[in-house]
Structure formats: structure tokens, C-alpha cells
Design an enzyme around this catalytic site. Structure first.
Site, short mmCIF file in Angstrom:
data_model
loop_
_atom_site.label_atom_id
_atom_site.label_comp_id
_atom_site.label_asym_id
_atom_site.label_seq_id
_atom_site.Cartn_x
_atom_site.Cartn_y
_atom_site.Cartn_z
N GLU A 91 12.76 37.66 -38.55
CA GLU A 91 12.19 37.41 -37.25
C GLU A 91 13.38 37.39 -36.25
O GLU A 91 14.68 37.29 -36.42
CB GLU A 91 11.62 35.81 -37.33
CG GLU A 91 12.84 34.99 -37.81
CD GLU A 91 12.43 33.52 -38.43
OE1 GLU A 91 11.22 33.62 -39.30
OE2 GLU A 91 13.24 32.62 -38.47
N TYR B 54 14.99 47.28 -35.11
CA TYR B 54 14.20 47.30 -36.26
C TYR B 54 13.12 48.21 -36.29
O TYR B 54 12.93 48.69 -37.33
CB TYR B 54 13.86 45.60 -36.49
CG TYR B 54 15.01 44.73 -36.24
CD1 TYR B 54 16.41 45.03 -36.88
CD2 TYR B 54 14.73 43.41 -35.73
CE1 TYR B 54 17.00 44.11 -37.10
CE2 TYR B 54 15.92 42.57 -35.64
CZ TYR B 54 17.10 42.80 -36.15
OH TYR B 54 18.14 41.98 -36.24
C1 LIG Z 1 21.59 43.40 -32.45
C2 LIG Z 1 22.96 44.01 -32.87
C3 LIG Z 1 22.96 43.39 -34.37
C4 LIG Z 1 23.00 45.33 -32.68
O1 LIG Z 1 24.23 45.86 -33.25
P1 LIG Z 1 24.86 47.17 -33.03
O2 LIG Z 1 25.85 47.41 -34.09
O3 LIG Z 1 25.22 47.28 -31.49
O4 LIG Z 1 23.56 48.23 -33.32
P2 LIG Z 1 23.63 49.90 -33.43
O5 LIG Z 1 24.99 50.41 -32.88
O6 LIG Z 1 23.62 50.20 -34.72
O7 LIG Z 1 22.50 50.32 -32.49
C5 LIG Z 1 21.32 50.79 -33.03
C6 LIG Z 1 20.26 50.44 -32.30
O8 LIG Z 1 19.76 49.17 -31.71
C7 LIG Z 1 19.54 49.40 -30.29
N1 LIG Z 1 20.47 49.04 -29.34
C8 LIG Z 1 21.64 48.68 -29.60
N2 LIG Z 1 22.16 48.00 -28.27
C9 LIG Z 1 21.13 48.19 -27.37
C10 LIG Z 1 20.94 47.84 -25.95
N3 LIG Z 1 22.14 47.45 -25.27
N4 LIG Z 1 19.95 48.05 -25.41
C11 LIG Z 1 18.76 48.74 -26.07
N5 LIG Z 1 18.83 48.82 -27.17
C12 LIG Z 1 20.00 48.75 -28.12
C13 LIG Z 1 19.05 50.62 -30.16
O9 LIG Z 1 17.79 51.20 -30.56
C14 LIG Z 1 20.11 51.64 -31.12
O10 LIG Z 1 19.90 52.87 -31.29
P3 LIG Z 1 20.46 54.16 -30.72
O11 LIG Z 1 21.77 54.06 -30.76
O12 LIG Z 1 19.98 55.31 -31.44
O13 LIG Z 1 20.21 53.88 -29.35
C15 LIG Z 1 24.10 43.40 -31.83
O14 LIG Z 1 23.54 43.66 -30.68
C16 LIG Z 1 24.38 41.88 -32.02
O15 LIG Z 1 25.07 41.42 -32.87
N6 LIG Z 1 23.70 41.00 -31.33
C17 LIG Z 1 23.81 39.80 -31.51
C18 LIG Z 1 23.35 39.08 -32.47
C19 LIG Z 1 21.74 39.18 -32.45
O16 LIG Z 1 21.06 39.14 -31.75
N7 LIG Z 1 21.23 39.57 -33.90
C20 LIG Z 1 19.97 39.88 -34.23
C21 LIG Z 1 19.20 38.48 -34.51
S1 LIG Z 1 17.57 38.89 -34.93
#
Ligand SMILES: CC(C)(COP(=O)(O)OP(=O)(O)OC[C@H]1O[C@@H](n2cnc3c(N)ncnc32)[C@H](O)[C@@H]1OP(=O)(O)O)[C@@H](O)C(=O)NCCC(=O)NCCS
Length: 147
Positions: free
Chosen positions: A108, A120
Site C-alpha cells: 500500500e 510500482y
Molecule cells: C520511493 C523510493 C524507495 C524510491 O527509491 P529509489 O532508489 O530512488 O528508486 P529508483 O532509483 O530505483 O527509481 C526507480 C523509479 O522510481 C520513480 N522515481 C524515483 N524518484 C522519483 C522522483 N523524484 N519523481 C518521480 N518518480 C521517481 C521513477 O519511476 C523511477 O524510474 P526511472 O529511474 O526510470 O525514472 C525512495 O524515494 C524512498 O526511499 N522514499 C522514501 C520512503 C518511501 O516513500 N517508501 C515507499 C513507501 S510505499
């Protein structure tokens, strides 16, 4: 840099807590991500997990609960130093490959957590439900599954 992807072990508890502490320091305004240390510790101790390490440092991790029908993902987090480098995408992709074929992945996410739900959806998760007033601030949760 040498990346390693592996299951989390009890020894990783401190690393998991550190990633989230660093996240809150760097992004105090995170939406839909409420894991005070004690809740996170309890969650870590009652779930399975995978992580990506860079030279031994935990950069991204996923915690999930194993049930007969699904792996229920409860925490996904990436260290603020490693955002947008594709680490969580790789880790989630790996979970999709290693999960048994007869289990779904469930999670979720806050509807305003665009970073997370974009990731996701791009991995093939489908939005299957909605829970209004789910978060303490009254925010809406979207439920996603992947078969
Ligand atoms: C969500 C989170 C886990 C993503 O981690 P990450 O290691 O940056 O993710 P990735 O680098 O693998 O990114 C993959 C995809 O995420 C999305 N994404 C990542 N950062 C983004 C941003 N600033 N804006 C929009 N989309 C974004 C994109 O779809 C991206 O794909 P792309 O690289 O082809 O554009 C990270 O931002 C985080 O830890 N956030 C705080 C905790 C959280 O919200 N967890 C999820 C709770 S459900």
C-alpha cells in the site's frame, strides 16, 4: 563501487534503522512513510527482507511478510544518497523474480507518494483498491498487487 543484493539477516537491524534515520534527516517531509525506530525495529524482527549493499553499506531495502497467498510488502526505503539510481527498481525486480509463482506481492502506498507509486506501476503492479483516511493525516492509501 561493488553492489551486493542479498537477504537481510538479524545483523542488518542497525543498518535498516540507519537508512530510515538518514531518510528522515534528509527529507523531514516524507509523505505516507511513518516508521519511528521502535515500530521499524518490531517490523524488521517479524518480517523477511532483501537489501542492496554498496561496499557493505545498506543502500536500499524491502521488508515483507510471508503469507500463504502473498508476500505483503510493509517497508520500502532507499538511502537518500542513492535515490534515483535505480537501486530500488533492481531490488523490487529481484523480489518479483524470486517470489514463488503462486504468491502475489501486495503493498500500500500514500496517493501523494508519487515517487513510490510510479516505481510500482512501472514494474507492473496494478492498483486494486483504495482506503480513505488511512494515514494519520487523513491521507488515502492505494493498494497494489502484482501476480
Ligand atoms: C520511493 C523510493 C524507495 C524510491 O527509491 P529509489 O532508489 O530512488 O528508486 P529508483 O532509483 O530505483 O527509481 C526507480 C523509479 O522510481 C520513480 N522515481 C524515483 N524518484 C522519483 C522522483 N523524484 N519523481 C518521480 N518518480 C521517481 C521513477 O519511476 C523511477 O524510474 P526511472 O529511474 O526510470 O525514472 C525512495 O524515494 C524512498 O526511499 N522514499 C522514501 C520512503 C518511501 O516513500 N517508501 C515507499 C513507501 S510505499
Amino acid at each position: 563501487m561493488s553492489f551486493e543484493m542479498r537477504p537481510l539477516t538479524p545483523d542488518d537491524e542497525g543498518r535498516v534503522l540507519q537508512v530510515v534515520a538518514d531518510l528522515y534527516r534528509a527529507h523531514p517531509d516524507l509523505v505516507g512513510f511513518q516508521w519511528p525506530p521502535e515500530s521499524l525495529r518490531a517490523e524488521f524482527r517479524s518480517t523477511e527482507g532483501w537489501g542492496i549493499f554498496d561496499g557493505g553499506r545498506l543502500m536500499s531495502f524491502i521488508l515483507y511478510r510471508v503469507t500463504p497467498v502473498a508476500w505483503e510488502i510493509s517497508v520500502v526505503a532507499s538511502h537518500p544518497d542513492s535515490w534515483k539510481r535505480g537501486l530500488t527498481r533492481s531490488l523490487m525486480g529481484h523480489l518479483i523474480v524470486v517470489k514463488p509463482a503462486d504468491r502475489e506481492l501486495w503493498l500500500e502506498v500514500h496517493d501523494e507518494n508519487t515517487r513510490a507509486w510510479r516505481l510500482y506501476e512501472s514494474l507492473g503492479f496494478k492498483r486494486m483498491g483504495i482506503r480513505s483516511n488511512y494515514y494519520p493525516n487523513g491521507g488515502t492509501a492505494w493498494l497494489y498487487t502484482l501476480r
